[in-house]
Design a protein around this motif. Structure first.
Motif, PDB file in Angstrom:
ATOM      1  N   ALA A 182       0.835  -1.206   0.000  1.00 55.26           N
ATOM      2  CA  ALA A 182       0.000   0.000   0.000  1.00 55.26           C
ATOM      3  C   ALA A 182       0.872   1.259   0.000  1.00 55.26           C
ATOM      4  O   ALA A 182       0.552   2.236  -0.692  1.00 55.26           O
ATOM      5  N   ALA A 183       1.969   1.260   0.745  1.00 58.01           N
ATOM      6  CA  ALA A 183       2.878   2.417   0.784  1.00 58.01           C
ATOM      7  C   ALA A 183       3.491   2.660  -0.593  1.00 58.01           C
ATOM      8  O   ALA A 183       3.587   3.808  -1.043  1.00 58.01           O
ATOM      9  N   LYS A 184       3.892   1.599  -1.260  1.00 55.28           N
ATOM     10  CA  LYS A 184       4.462   1.739  -2.602  1.00 55.28           C
ATOM     11  C   LYS A 184       3.403   2.279  -3.570  1.00 55.28           C
ATOM     12  O   LYS A 184       3.684   3.182  -4.365  1.00 55.28           O
ATOM     13  N   ALA A 185       2.205   1.744  -3.505  1.00 52.66           N
ATOM     14  CA  ALA A 185       1.131   2.196  -4.391  1.00 52.66           C
ATOM     15  C   ALA A 185       0.831   3.673  -4.147  1.00 52.66           C
ATOM     16  O   ALA A 185       0.686   4.450  -5.092  1.00 52.66           O
ATOM     17  N   HIS A 186       0.771   4.070  -2.888  1.00 55.42           N
ATOM     18  CA  HIS A 186       0.502   5.466  -2.551  1.00 55.42           C
ATOM     19  C   HIS A 186       1.623   6.372  -3.055  1.00 55.42           C
ATOM     20  O   HIS A 186       1.374   7.400  -3.688  1.00 55.42           O
ATOM     21  N   PHE A 187       2.864   5.994  -2.800  1.00 52.70           N
ATOM     22  CA  PHE A 187       4.000   6.827  -3.197  1.00 52.70           C
ATOM     23  C   PHE A 187       4.081   6.980  -4.709  1.00 52.70           C
ATOM     24  O   PHE A 187       4.327   8.057  -5.218  1.00 52.70           O
ATOM     25  N   TYR A 188       3.878   5.889  -5.422  1.00 54.29           N
ATOM     26  CA  TYR A 188       4.014   5.917  -6.874  1.00 54.29           C
ATOM     27  C   TYR A 188       2.705   6.259  -7.588  1.00 54.29           C
ATOM     28  O   TYR A 188       2.621   6.186  -8.812  1.00 54.29           O
ATOM     29  N   GLY A 189       1.665   6.617  -6.816  1.00 55.25           N
ATOM     30  CA  GLY A 189       0.411   7.058  -7.404  1.00 55.25           C
ATOM     31  C   GLY A 189      -0.377   5.973  -8.094  1.00 55.25           C
ATOM     32  O   GLY A 189      -1.091   6.240  -9.049  1.00 55.25           O
ATOM     33  N   GLU A 190      -0.251   4.759  -7.621  1.00 54.36           N
ATOM     34  CA  GLU A 190      -0.984   3.639  -8.207  1.00 54.36           C
ATOM     35  C   GLU A 190      -2.013   3.158  -7.196  1.00 54.36           C
ATOM     36  O   GLU A 190      -1.900   3.402  -6.010  1.00 54.36           O
ATOM     37  N   SER A 191      -3.002   2.448  -7.692  1.00 59.34           N
ATOM     38  CA  SER A 191      -3.944   1.847  -6.754  1.00 59.34           C
ATOM     39  C   SER A 191      -3.329   0.549  -6.254  1.00 59.34           C
ATOM     40  O   SER A 191      -2.643  -0.152  -6.997  1.00 59.34           O
ATOM     41  N   PRO A 192      -3.553   0.222  -4.980  1.00 62.30           N
ATOM     42  CA  PRO A 192      -2.999  -1.033  -4.456  1.00 62.30           C
ATOM     43  C   PRO A 192      -3.487  -2.218  -5.266  1.00 62.30           C
ATOM     44  O   PRO A 192      -4.627  -2.242  -5.717  1.00 62.30           O
ATOM     45  N   LYS A 193      -2.615  -3.173  -5.430  1.00 64.66           N
ATOM     46  CA  LYS A 193      -2.983  -4.374  -6.188  1.00 64.66           C
ATOM     47  C   LYS A 193      -3.971  -5.190  -5.373  1.00 64.66           C
ATOM     48  O   LYS A 193      -3.724  -5.513  -4.223  1.00 64.66           O
ATOM     49  N   ALA A 194      -5.072  -5.480  -6.004  1.00 63.47           N
ATOM     50  CA  ALA A 194      -6.068  -6.329  -5.358  1.00 63.47           C
ATOM     51  C   ALA A 194      -5.751  -7.783  -5.701  1.00 63.47           C
ATOM     52  O   ALA A 194      -5.032  -8.068  -6.641  1.00 63.47           O
ATOM     53  N   GLU A 195      -6.320  -8.652  -4.932  1.00 63.31           N
ATOM     54  CA  GLU A 195      -6.169 -10.076  -5.240  1.00 63.31           C
ATOM     55  C   GLU A 195      -6.783 -10.318  -6.611  1.00 63.31           C
ATOM     56  O   GLU A 195      -7.821  -9.739  -6.944  1.00 63.31           O
ATOM     57  N   PRO A 196      -6.164 -11.146  -7.431  1.00 66.01           N
ATOM     58  CA  PRO A 196      -6.750 -11.403  -8.744  1.00 66.01           C
ATOM     59  C   PRO A 196      -8.123 -12.027  -8.597  1.00 66.01           C
ATOM     60  O   PRO A 196      -8.334 -12.859  -7.717  1.00 66.01           O
ATOM     61  N   PRO A 197      -9.072 -11.587  -9.425  1.00 62.39           N
ATOM     62  CA  PRO A 197     -10.414 -12.152  -9.308  1.00 62.39           C
ATOM     63  C   PRO A 197     -10.402 -13.633  -9.666  1.00 62.39           C
ATOM     64  O   PRO A 197      -9.627 -14.080 -10.495  1.00 62.39           O
ATOM     65  N   VAL A 198     -11.288 -14.348  -9.003  1.00 61.87           N
ATOM     66  CA  VAL A 198     -11.414 -15.774  -9.293  1.00 61.87           C
ATOM     67  C   VAL A 198     -12.239 -15.909 -10.554  1.00 61.87           C
ATOM     68  O   VAL A 198     -13.333 -15.358 -10.657  1.00 61.87           O
ATOM     69  N   LYS A 199     -11.690 -16.606 -11.523  1.00 56.32           N
ATOM     70  CA  LYS A 199     -12.407 -16.796 -12.781  1.00 56.32           C
ATOM     71  C   LYS A 199     -13.472 -17.862 -12.595  1.00 56.32           C
ATOM     72  O   LYS A 199     -13.187 -18.932 -12.070  1.00 56.32           O
ATOM     73  N   PRO A 200     -14.700 -17.566 -13.014  1.00 55.22           N
ATOM     74  CA  PRO A 200     -15.740 -18.583 -12.887  1.00 55.22           C
ATOM     75  C   PRO A 200     -15.448 -19.734 -13.854  1.00 55.22           C
ATOM     76  O   PRO A 200     -14.871 -19.537 -14.914  1.00 55.22           O
ATOM     77  N   ALA A 201     -15.842 -20.904 -13.449  1.00 49.41           N
ATOM     78  CA  ALA A 201     -15.642 -22.081 -14.305  1.00 49.41           C
ATOM     79  C   ALA A 201     -16.501 -21.931 -15.547  1.00 49.41           C
ATOM     80  O   ALA A 201     -17.660 -21.510 -15.475  1.00 49.41           O
ATOM     81  N   LEU A 202     -15.920 -22.235 -16.670  1.00 44.84           N
ATOM     82  CA  LEU A 202     -16.679 -22.170 -17.918  1.00 44.84           C
ATOM     83  C   LEU A 202     -17.654 -23.341 -17.967  1.00 44.84           C
ATOM     84  O   LEU A 202     -17.331 -24.445 -17.513  1.00 44.84           O
ATOM     85  N   PRO A 203     -18.845 -23.099 -18.497  1.00 43.77           N
ATOM     86  CA  PRO A 203     -19.790 -24.213 -18.599  1.00 43.77           C
ATOM     87  C   PRO A 203     -19.234 -25.273 -19.543  1.00 43.77           C
ATOM     88  O   PRO A 203     -18.571 -24.958 -20.524  1.00 43.77           O
ATOM     89  N   LYS A 204     -19.499 -26.513 -19.199  1.00 40.99           N
ATOM     90  CA  LYS A 204     -19.016 -27.612 -20.020  1.00 40.99           C
ATOM     91  C   LYS A 204     -19.813 -27.622 -21.318  1.00 40.99           C
ATOM     92  O   LYS A 204     -21.036 -27.548 -21.318  1.00 40.99           O
ATOM     93  N   ALA A 205     -19.068 -27.674 -22.423  1.00 38.58           N
ATOM     94  CA  ALA A 205     -19.718 -27.672 -23.735  1.00 38.58           C
ATOM     95  C   ALA A 205     -20.515 -28.961 -23.919  1.00 38.58           C
ATOM     96  O   ALA A 205     -20.100 -30.035 -23.496  1.00 38.58           O
ATOM     97  N   ALA A 206     -21.665 -28.823 -24.540  1.00 40.18           N
ATOM     98  CA  ALA A 206     -22.487 -30.004 -24.827  1.00 40.18           C
ATOM     99  C   ALA A 206     -21.765 -30.860 -25.858  1.00 40.18           C
ATOM    100  O   ALA A 206     -21.096 -30.334 -26.751  1.00 40.18           O
ATOM    101  N   PRO A 207     -21.868 -32.180 -25.727  1.00 37.23           N
ATOM    102  CA  PRO A 207     -21.194 -33.038 -26.708  1.00 37.23           C
ATOM    103  C   PRO A 207     -21.783 -32.812 -28.102  1.00 37.23           C
ATOM    104  O   PRO A 207     -22.968 -32.535 -28.262  1.00 37.23           O
ATOM    105  N   GLY A 208     -20.910 -32.919 -29.104  1.00 36.70           N
ATOM    106  CA  GLY A 208     -21.322 -32.731 -30.489  1.00 36.70           C
ATOM    107  C   GLY A 208     -22.219 -33.881 -30.965  1.00 36.70           C
ATOM    108  O   GLY A 208     -22.435 -34.888 -30.267  1.00 36.70           O
ATOM    109  N   PHE A 209     -22.742 -33.705 -32.169  1.00 38.86           N
ATOM    110  CA  PHE A 209     -23.660 -34.677 -32.748  1.00 38.86           C
ATOM    111  C   PHE A 209     -23.054 -36.070 -32.774  1.00 38.86           C
ATOM    112  O   PHE A 209     -23.675 -37.034 -32.323  1.00 38.86           O
ATOM    113  N   TRP A 210     -21.837 -36.243 -33.297  1.00 41.11           N
ATOM    114  CA  TRP A 210     -21.226 -37.571 -33.427  1.00 41.11           C
ATOM    115  C   TRP A 210     -20.901 -38.176 -32.064  1.00 41.11           C
ATOM    116  O   TRP A 210     -21.023 -39.383 -31.885  1.00 41.11           O
TER     117      TRP A 210
END
Length: 146
Positions: A107-135
């Motif tokens: 936070a001190a580095k972000a404040h000094f250098y004028g950046e916003s503090p790094k937040a934890e990376p967002p958790v990516k939601p699981a992609l829905p499983k694709a439906a099996p193809g015709f064959w």
């Protein structure tokens, strides 16, 4: 436990490949210092001089570094202060204290250098499983897996 009770300083342009125990190497050109860990484990400890990291004071005879040096990533986890060339052991820190200090430092580095503090990376939601193809559906029906 601190093995090296004093550090003699040497002003150098480049930090040497091999650090001699009991010597605090100071490079003003690169605004950094390095020394062999005060506990005697032999690990290299680097302290950069920046507005948000360590401050070095040279009184004409000795060197002091502030804040304390906490070697939390080293096996020894030593913690000490270098004050007028003396290595003074400091109390150990818990993992919670170390994490709180890392957050404060970020936070001190972000404040000094004028950046916003790094937040934890967002958790990516699981992609829905694709439906099996015709064959695939035909194969599962024929093989009895459906």
């Amino acid at each position: 436990m601190i093995r090296h009770k004093r550090l003699e300083h040497r002003f150098v342009e480049h930090i040497p490949e091999r650090l001699e125990a009991g010597i605090l190497y100071v490079s003003m050109e690169y605004a950094t210092s390095a020394h062999s860990c005060g506990c005697g484990c032999g690990e290299e400890v680097v302290t950069p001089f920046t507005p948000t990291d360590w401050k070095m004071t040279f009184d004409g005879e000795t060197i002091s570094l502030r804040p304390s040096i906490g070697n939390w990533t080293l096996k020894c986890r030593s913690h000490y202060v270098i004050d007028r060339g003396k290595v003074i052991e400091a109390s150990p820190w818990s993992d919670e204290q170390v994490e709180a200090e890392r957050r404060r430092d970020q936070a001190a580095k972000a404040h000094f250098y004028g950046e916003s503090p790094k937040a934890e990376p967002p958790v990516k939601p699981a992609l829905p499983k694709a439906a099996p193809g015709f064959w695939r559906r035909i194969w599962e029906w024929v093989s009895g897996k459906s």
